[in-house]
Design a protein around this motif. Sequence first.
Motif, PDB file in Angstrom:
ATOM      1  N   LEU A  64       0.848  -1.212  -0.010  1.00  0.00           N
ATOM      2  CA  LEU A  64       0.096   0.099  -0.136  1.00  0.00           C
ATOM      3  C   LEU A  64       0.970   1.168  -0.018  1.00  0.00           C
ATOM      4  CD1 LEU A  64      -2.612  -1.082   2.623  1.00  0.00           C
ATOM      5  CD2 LEU A  64      -2.565  -1.317   0.051  1.00  0.00           C
ATOM      6  N   HIS A  65       0.406   2.371  -0.627  1.00  0.00           N
ATOM      7  CA  HIS A  65       1.329   3.554  -0.717  1.00  0.00           C
ATOM      8  C   HIS A  65       0.283   4.614  -0.257  1.00  0.00           C
ATOM      9  CE1 HIS A  65       4.213   1.477  -3.525  1.00  0.00           C
ATOM     10  NE2 HIS A  65       3.065   1.106  -4.109  1.00  0.00           N
ATOM     11  N   PHE A  66       0.776   5.624   0.482  1.00  0.00           N
ATOM     12  CA  PHE A  66       0.054   6.628   0.973  1.00  0.00           C
ATOM     13  C   PHE A  66       0.609   8.159   0.616  1.00  0.00           C
ATOM     14  CE2 PHE A  66       0.429   3.084   4.162  1.00  0.00           C
ATOM     15  CZ  PHE A  66      -0.952   3.118   4.323  1.00  0.00           C
ATOM     16  N   GLU A  67       1.570   8.005  -0.434  1.00  0.00           N
ATOM     17  CA  GLU A  67       1.880   9.317  -1.115  1.00  0.00           C
ATOM     18  C   GLU A  67       1.871   9.104  -2.654  1.00  0.00           C
ATOM     19  OE1 GLU A  67       5.765  10.466   0.238  1.00  0.00           O
ATOM     20  OE2 GLU A  67       5.090  10.412   2.565  1.00  0.00           O
ATOM     21  N   LEU A  68       1.467  10.296  -3.186  1.00  0.00           N
ATOM     22  CA  LEU A  68       1.452  10.047  -4.727  1.00  0.00           C
ATOM     23  C   LEU A  68       2.949  10.065  -5.326  1.00  0.00           C
ATOM     24  CD1 LEU A  68      -1.305  12.675  -5.694  1.00  0.00           C
ATOM     25  CD2 LEU A  68      -1.257  10.380  -5.806  1.00  0.00           C
ATOM     26  N   LYS A  69       3.132   9.261  -6.058  1.00  0.00           N
ATOM     27  CA  LYS A  69       4.571   9.478  -6.633  1.00  0.00           C
ATOM     28  C   LYS A  69       4.367  10.238  -8.165  1.00  0.00           C
ATOM     29  CE  LYS A  69       7.675   5.868  -5.907  1.00  0.00           C
ATOM     30  NZ  LYS A  69       8.329   4.495  -6.272  1.00  0.00           N
ATOM     31  N   GLN A  70       5.549  10.974  -8.449  1.00  0.00           N
ATOM     32  CA  GLN A  70       5.514  11.764  -9.495  1.00  0.00           C
ATOM     33  C   GLN A  70       5.838  10.825 -10.770  1.00  0.00           C
ATOM     34  OE1 GLN A  70       4.696  15.064  -9.896  1.00  0.00           O
ATOM     35  NE2 GLN A  70       4.394  15.000  -7.732  1.00  0.00           N
ATOM     36  N   ALA A  71       5.133  10.829 -11.880  1.00  0.00           N
ATOM     37  CA  ALA A  71       5.465   9.986 -13.127  1.00  0.00           C
ATOM     38  C   ALA A  71       6.784  10.495 -13.881  1.00  0.00           C
ATOM     39  CB  ALA A  71       4.347   9.990 -14.091  1.00  0.00           C
TER      40      ALA A  71
END
Length: 71
Positions: A64-71
């Motif tokens: 699970l991820h809790f932060e947005l990752k930049q593409a």
Amino acid sequence: MKSSLNILDVVATKKAFPKHHLLDGQVGTVIEILADGFVEVEFHLKKKDDPTLIPLHEKELIKLHFELKQA
């Protein structure tokens, strides 16, 4: 085989494990990296109970991820 998961990663089960009273999507925390793609996951199934420790294969889990990752 190096695990794709790390200690303290928050994960969810991809399927139910009735033997361990886990539903599909049950959330837990990786507490140990074991051999052959297995990790030990800590689940808190009831607020007052001690944590349940269950070894699962990393293919049975989703990180699970809790932060947005930049593409």
